[in-house]
Design an enzyme around this catalytic site. Structure first.
Site, PDB file in Angstrom:
ATOM      1  N   GLU A   1       4.681  -5.706   6.940  1.00 41.70           N
ATOM      2  CA  GLU A   1       3.924  -4.673   7.668  1.00 41.70           C
ATOM      3  C   GLU A   1       4.343  -4.530   9.119  1.00 41.70           C
ATOM      4  O   GLU A   1       4.343  -3.431   9.676  1.00 41.70           O
ATOM      5  CB  GLU A   1       2.416  -4.976   7.608  1.00 41.70           C
ATOM      6  CG  GLU A   1       1.768  -4.729   6.251  1.00 41.70           C
ATOM      7  CD  GLU A   1       1.815  -5.928   5.322  1.00 41.70           C
ATOM      8  OE1 GLU A   1       2.657  -6.831   5.529  1.00 41.70           O
ATOM      9  OE2 GLU A   1       1.003  -5.981   4.380  1.00 41.70           O
TER      10      GLU A   1
ATOM     11  N   GLY B   1       0.648  -5.103   0.808  1.00 44.67           N
ATOM     12  CA  GLY B   1      -0.576  -5.087   0.003  1.00 44.67           C
ATOM     13  C   GLY B   1      -0.359  -5.700  -1.375  1.00 44.67           C
ATOM     14  O   GLY B   1      -1.304  -6.200  -1.994  1.00 44.67           O
TER      15      GLY B   1
ATOM     16  N   ALA C   1       0.865  -1.175   0.000  1.00 47.55           N
ATOM     17  CA  ALA C   1       0.000   0.000   0.000  1.00 47.55           C
ATOM     18  C   ALA C   1       0.901   1.223   0.000  1.00 47.55           C
ATOM     19  O   ALA C   1       2.072   1.139   0.383  1.00 47.55           O
ATOM     20  CB  ALA C   1      -0.866  -0.018   1.250  1.00 47.55           C
TER      21      ALA C   1
ATOM     22  N   GLU D   1      -0.781  -9.292  -0.874  1.00 44.13           N
ATOM     23  CA  GLU D   1      -2.211  -9.511  -0.580  1.00 44.13           C
ATOM     24  C   GLU D   1      -3.040  -9.453  -1.866  1.00 44.13           C
ATOM     25  O   GLU D   1      -3.949 -10.255  -2.067  1.00 44.13           O
ATOM     26  CB  GLU D   1      -2.701  -8.462   0.426  1.00 44.13           C
ATOM     27  CG  GLU D   1      -2.071  -8.665   1.801  1.00 44.13           C
ATOM     28  CD  GLU D   1      -2.418  -7.553   2.782  1.00 44.13           C
ATOM     29  OE1 GLU D   1      -2.075  -6.396   2.492  1.00 44.13           O
ATOM     30  OE2 GLU D   1      -3.034  -7.846   3.819  1.00 44.13           O
TER      31      GLU D   1
HETATM   32  C1  3H9 Z   1       0.847  -2.298   3.429  1.00 44.42           C
HETATM   33  O1  3H9 Z   1       1.009  -2.777   2.363  1.00 44.42           O
HETATM   34  C2  3H9 Z   1      -0.433  -2.379   4.203  1.00 44.42           C
HETATM   35  C3  3H9 Z   1      -1.397  -3.420   3.675  1.00 44.42           C
HETATM   36  O2  3H9 Z   1      -1.199  -4.654   4.325  1.00 44.42           O
HETATM   37  C4  3H9 Z   1      -2.809  -3.046   3.980  1.00 44.42           C
HETATM   38  C5  3H9 Z   1      -3.321  -1.772   3.422  1.00 44.42           C
HETATM   39  C6  3H9 Z   1      -4.774  -1.605   3.627  1.00 44.42           C
HETATM   40  N1  3H9 Z   1       4.712   3.334  -0.141  1.00 44.42           N
HETATM   41  O3  3H9 Z   1      13.604   1.877  -0.043  1.00 44.42           O
HETATM   42  P1  3H9 Z   1      13.922   2.586  -1.296  1.00 44.42           P
HETATM   43  C7  3H9 Z   1       9.369   4.594  -1.842  1.00 44.42           C
HETATM   44  S1  3H9 Z   1       2.049  -1.388   4.198  1.00 44.42           S
HETATM   45  C8  3H9 Z   1       5.189   4.538  -0.504  1.00 44.42           C
HETATM   46  O4  3H9 Z   1      14.877   3.715  -1.241  1.00 44.42           O
HETATM   47  P2  3H9 Z   1      15.014   0.108  -2.263  1.00 44.42           P
HETATM   48  C9  3H9 Z   1      10.420   5.036  -0.845  1.00 44.42           C
HETATM   49  O5  3H9 Z   1       9.897   5.920   0.093  1.00 44.42           O
HETATM   50  C10 3H9 Z   1       3.401  -1.440   3.075  1.00 44.42           C
HETATM   51  N2  3H9 Z   1       6.465   4.716  -0.921  1.00 44.42           N
HETATM   52  O6  3H9 Z   1      14.399   1.567  -2.430  1.00 44.42           O
HETATM   53  C11 3H9 Z   1      11.425   5.692  -1.766  1.00 44.42           C
HETATM   54  O7  3H9 Z   1      10.945   6.980  -2.073  1.00 44.42           O
HETATM   55  P3  3H9 Z   1      11.933   8.183  -2.317  1.00 44.42           P
HETATM   56  C12 3H9 Z   1       4.122  -2.718   3.094  1.00 44.42           C
HETATM   57  C13 3H9 Z   1       7.258   3.647  -0.977  1.00 44.42           C
HETATM   58  O8  3H9 Z   1      15.183  -0.406  -3.646  1.00 44.42           O
HETATM   59  C14 3H9 Z   1      11.367   4.813  -3.020  1.00 44.42           C
HETATM   60  O9  3H9 Z   1      10.124   4.118  -2.939  1.00 44.42           O
HETATM   61  N3  3H9 Z   1       5.314  -2.627   2.296  1.00 44.42           N
HETATM   62  C15 3H9 Z   1       6.808   2.377  -0.614  1.00 44.42           C
HETATM   63  O10 3H9 Z   1      16.186   0.145  -1.366  1.00 44.42           O
HETATM   64  C16 3H9 Z   1      12.478   3.811  -3.118  1.00 44.42           C
HETATM   65  O11 3H9 Z   1      12.540   3.089  -1.900  1.00 44.42           O
HETATM   66  C17 3H9 Z   1       6.492  -2.277   2.812  1.00 44.42           C
HETATM   67  O12 3H9 Z   1       6.630  -2.082   3.997  1.00 44.42           O
HETATM   68  C18 3H9 Z   1       5.462   2.234  -0.176  1.00 44.42           C
HETATM   69  N4  3H9 Z   1       4.962   1.045   0.165  1.00 44.42           N
HETATM   70  O13 3H9 Z   1      13.917  -0.740  -1.500  1.00 44.42           O
HETATM   71  C19 3H9 Z   1       7.638  -2.143   1.835  1.00 44.42           C
HETATM   72  N5  3H9 Z   1       7.830   1.495  -0.754  1.00 44.42           N
HETATM   73  O14 3H9 Z   1      12.733   7.804  -3.520  1.00 44.42           O
HETATM   74  C20 3H9 Z   1       8.315  -0.832   2.043  1.00 44.42           C
HETATM   75  C21 3H9 Z   1       8.868   2.205  -1.195  1.00 44.42           C
HETATM   76  O15 3H9 Z   1      11.051   9.366  -2.477  1.00 44.42           O
HETATM   77  N6  3H9 Z   1       9.375  -0.606   1.091  1.00 44.42           N
HETATM   78  N7  3H9 Z   1       8.538   3.497  -1.331  1.00 44.42           N
HETATM   79  O16 3H9 Z   1      12.778   8.250  -1.056  1.00 44.42           O
HETATM   80  C22 3H9 Z   1      10.580  -1.192   1.159  1.00 44.42           C
HETATM   81  O17 3H9 Z   1      10.837  -2.038   1.983  1.00 44.42           O
HETATM   82  C23 3H9 Z   1      11.615  -0.747   0.184  1.00 44.42           C
HETATM   83  O18 3H9 Z   1      11.305   0.555  -0.226  1.00 44.42           O
HETATM   84  C24 3H9 Z   1      11.717  -1.645  -1.068  1.00 44.42           C
HETATM   85  C25 3H9 Z   1      12.697  -0.996  -2.098  1.00 44.42           C
HETATM   86  C26 3H9 Z   1      12.281  -2.998  -0.643  1.00 44.42           C
HETATM   87  C27 3H9 Z   1      10.399  -1.810  -1.721  1.00 44.42           C
END
Ligand code: 3H9
Length: 696
Positions: A127, A104, A63, A107
């Site tokens: 999450e 998400g 999400a 999911e």
């Molecule tokens: C969820 O899904 C809830 C659901 O269960 C239910 C909902 C109802 N959203 O880390 P990076 C951005 S909760 C918004 O530097 P990497 C990040 O801020 C979510 N932005 O790259 C950054 O922006 P900026 C569950 C996001 O290659 C850019 O992407 N998911 C999101 O080292 C690059 O990120 C997570 O917890 C997001 N979800 O790593 C995963 N994800 O360039 C969270 C990333 O402006 N994300 N951004 O600074 C991560 O773990 C890492 O970002 C990922 C990439 C592994 C994906």
């Protein structure tokens, strides 16, 4: 605005591509786009199957976390409702996981009827790391696909699994290795004549119902203060005791509760704060960096040895230099002992350790450092000694080499002056134990070039550290704040509190230990000598004499089996020492204080006010670029509880006006140590934020 959802068809197969860089997060626009396209697909008699995949290297990273605090537009369905409607489609919908499928994203994939994955795809429910549970069916669908144990491992642990592992446990149906798009279309053709296969309809049975309590016990040591890990267990358990619909309802309720709570807000702040630290003005992807292929560390003591281990762990050959052969040998021996402990605990194999040890070479000859790419000086905190070393390094090191100091407090501008390459001189401040602690304060001195900054920031990543760029100033960022808070703790002891009372309050707040236990670990003598140095800067301020009195008794901390506490043989946890209490009471008398009671709340308020006000001074002095950088430093370097988001974020939650008033009050007791920060005053009056503050 670019289209975040692309749709095309091949014969009877429709294909949605989510194209929402950088992470294909399920923003309102994406959810709306998928919902509309799925509704059209269900109605379209020309189409028999639908594929959902992502553009670029990711499927969907979850999400959109940035939208958690925003109101959802009325025409956008909730993500869990969209996923339910996908599952209800009578025609098969296939998730084609071209890369990362997280939160998400996974999911969404589990709501689809089939899942195929690229061999490099990773699947996870992270999450819990944001202080929430999966909130769009993950806790109910994942156990239906992979069973209780695996679901708990993924949801409570938060780490992703590989496509291969996912295939093994039944989370994906096929791994596609060749042309991902045409292979996924071929898969869709294979299944399109069959019916949809809703995950929610899978019946669940539990063979061992004790598994949930076992997980609750297992997570206890690492979940102090956290709610989400326990709620994850409860929701997976609920999947086995309830209908699918009831389970979803429960999950939703808990998810919303956690999402709107303070702890998750703090953890989300930390998520973004960790990403902000990499954004350095003037630094871009095109900034030239020096490849660090070889390194050297000067000083084979505990710190130097720990730093050398970091290079060896990253596969970079490193020379360890000290003045005598004995010192070098002892240093290398300690490194081996450290590694052996990791072998005993099963973290490394003997073979890995041997390979790493081979990368570390001892020397007493500066000439051996002539070809290394970076030298990190890690000797005793003595300016003249350090200058002497930098003069030697300047003579022998190749001109491109970076010369860094691990000093935790000294002026790097002054060190840089003795070299002819001030643009290549910087600080790399590791935290002790350097092979374990994740933080590096990367210090940019007056003349440090942007290329040197870029190189050390990249080096932090290579060493698997969290590197935060800071400026030159007493104690840089972390220690400047810590020293003021520690003084305030000592002042409280002189006026009536006891070290163990203060430590308990700070521990209960969520820190791994209080300031006195920490001082026993680092050494009472070490803090004493820092204080002597600091008198040069702050001699006119109120001094605490309790530390000096303790120092005179020879109780230097854990290393002498007693400091503020007494340590019984083999114990790392100290017990309150009556002799120290007597010394404290005598010190109060010596100072003319009539000892008084401190409530736990007052202790906490004073300690945190000291941290926060000093943090605001640090920002005023431009030693840190952002309030959130300070939060990262305090989380990684000092164990500030992540679920409270760091001192700057925490201050915002308490209210800056309230903090400012407290600081003004305490200023009367502590004088300039708590001189109210002008920035704090301004932000408090404007309704601003320290956690979001940036110096530019
Ligand atoms: C969820 O899904 C809830 C659901 O269960 C239910 C909902 C109802 N959203 O880390 P990076 C951005 S909760 C918004 O530097 P990497 C990040 O801020 C979510 N932005 O790259 C950054 O922006 P900026 C569950 C996001 O290659 C850019 O992407 N998911 C999101 O080292 C690059 O990120 C997570 O917890 C997001 N979800 O790593 C995963 N994800 O360039 C969270 C990333 O402006 N994300 N951004 O600074 C991560 O773990 C890492 O970002 C990922 C990439 C592994 C994906």
């Amino acid at each position: 605005m670019t289209e975040v959802i692309k749709f095309d068809k091949e014969g009877r197969i429709g294909r949605i591509t989510i194209d929402n860089p950088p992470a294909n997060a399920l923003s309102f626009a994406v959810v709306k786009g998928i919902a509309n396209t799925v509704a059209n697909f269900v109605e379209d008699t020309q189409l028999s199957a639908l594929i959902i995949s992502g553009a670029g290297k990711m499927f969907v990273a979850g999400a959109d976390i940035r939208e958690f605090n925003m109101a959802r537009p009325k025409d956008v369905p909730e993500l869990h409702n969209l996923i339910n409607s996908i599952e209800e489609s009578p025609k098969p919908i296939i998730a084609a996981l071209n890369g990362l499928a997280l939160g998400g994203g996974l999911e969404l994939a589990m709501g689809c009827h089939f899942r195929v994955a690229h061999e490099k795809a990773l699947l996870g429910q992270p999450e819990v790391k944001l202080g929430i549970i999966p909130g769009a069916g993950g806790t109910q669908r994942l156990p239906r696909l992979v069973g209780a144990e695996m679901a708990l491992k993924m949801i409570v642990g938060g780490e992703p699994i590989s496509a291969k592992e996912a295939l093994g446990v039944g989370l994906v149906d096929e791994i596609l290795t060749e042309d991902f798009i045409s292979d996924s279309i071929a898969f869709a053709k294979k299944v399109m004549s069959g019916s949809a296969r809703p995950t929610g309809k899978i019946k669940l049975e539990i063979t061992d119902s004790t598994i949930f309590d076992k997980w609750r016990d297992k997570i206890k040591p690492k979940s102090r203060g956290l709610d989400a890990p326990y709620e994850c267990v409860s929701c997976v358990e609920a999947a086995f005791n309830n209908s699918f619909e009831k389970g979803l309802e429960l999950e939703r309720k808990i998810f919303v509760n956690l999402r709107d709570g303070e702890k998750s807000k703090a953890m989300r702040h930390m998520f973004f704060a960790e990403r902000e630290i990499n954004k350095v003005p003037g630094l871009s992807k095109n900034t030239e960096t020096l490849d660090i292929n070889t390194a050297a560390v000067v000083g084979a003591g505990t710190m130097g040895g720990g730093i050398a281990m970091n290079f060896a762990n990253a596969g970079i050959p490193v020379k360890l230099l000290d003045i005598s052969k004995d010192a070098v040998e002892t240093g290398i021996e300690i490194i081996r002992k450290n590694y052996n402990r990791s072998v005993a605990s099963g973290r490394f194999t003997q073979e890995t350790v041997e390979k790493r040890m081979e990368l570390i070479t001892g020397t007493t000859d500066y000439q051996d450092l002539s070809q290394v790419d970076i030298v990190i000086e890690a000797v005793f905190e003595d300016m003249e000694l350090k200058k002497g070393i930098f003069i030697e390094l300047e003579k022998v090191c190749k001109s491109e080499a970076i010369l860094a100091s691990n000093t935790s407090s000294l002026d790097i501008n002054e060190i840089a002056k003795v070299t002819n390459r001030p643009e290549k001189v910087c600080g790399t401040h590791f935290f002790s134990p350097a092979n374990v602690m994740k933080l590096m304060e990367n210090v940019r001195a007056k003349d440090t070039s942007i290329e040197t900054v870029a190189t050390i920031m990249r080096l932090s990543k290579t060493l698997k550290k969290t590197g935060v760029l800071v400026g030159v100033g007493d104690g840089f960022v972390g220690n400047r704040m810590m020293h003021v808070a520690a003084r305030v703790a000592e002042f409280m002891v002189e006026e009536g509190a006891l070290p163990w009372q203060i430590d308990e309050v700070i521990y209960n707040f969520g820190f791994p230990m209080g300031p006195f236990a920490m001082n026993d670990l680092a050494g009472v003598d070490v803090r004493y000598s820092i204080r002597q140095e600091q008198k040069k800067l702050y001699g006119d301020r109120r001094q605490s004499i309790i530390l000096e009195n303790l120092y005179q008794t020879g109780r230097f901390g854990q290393k002498t089996n007693g400091g503020w506490y007494t340590y019984d043989k083999g114990e790392r946890k100290g017990r309150p020492e009556p002799e120290v209490e007597t010394l404290i009471v005598e010190t109060s008398e010596q100072l003319g204080f009539k000892r008084r009671e401190f409530s736990d709340q007052e202790i906490l308020d004073r300690y945190l006010a000291a941290l926060i006000n000093t943090g605001a001074h640090v920002l005023e002095e431009r030693l840190a670029m952002r309030g959130s950088d300070i939060d990262v430093i305090w989380n990684y370097g000092y164990g500030f509880p992540r679920y409270r988001g760091g001192p700057m974020f925490y201050a915002d939650q308490v209210g800056l006006d309230k903090i400012y008033k407290s600081v003004c009050n305490y200023n009367t007791d502590y004088g300039d140590w708590l001189r109210p920060s002008i920035l704090l005053e301004r932000l408090a009056s404007e309704g601003g934020s320290l956690g979001k503050y940036s110096i530019d």
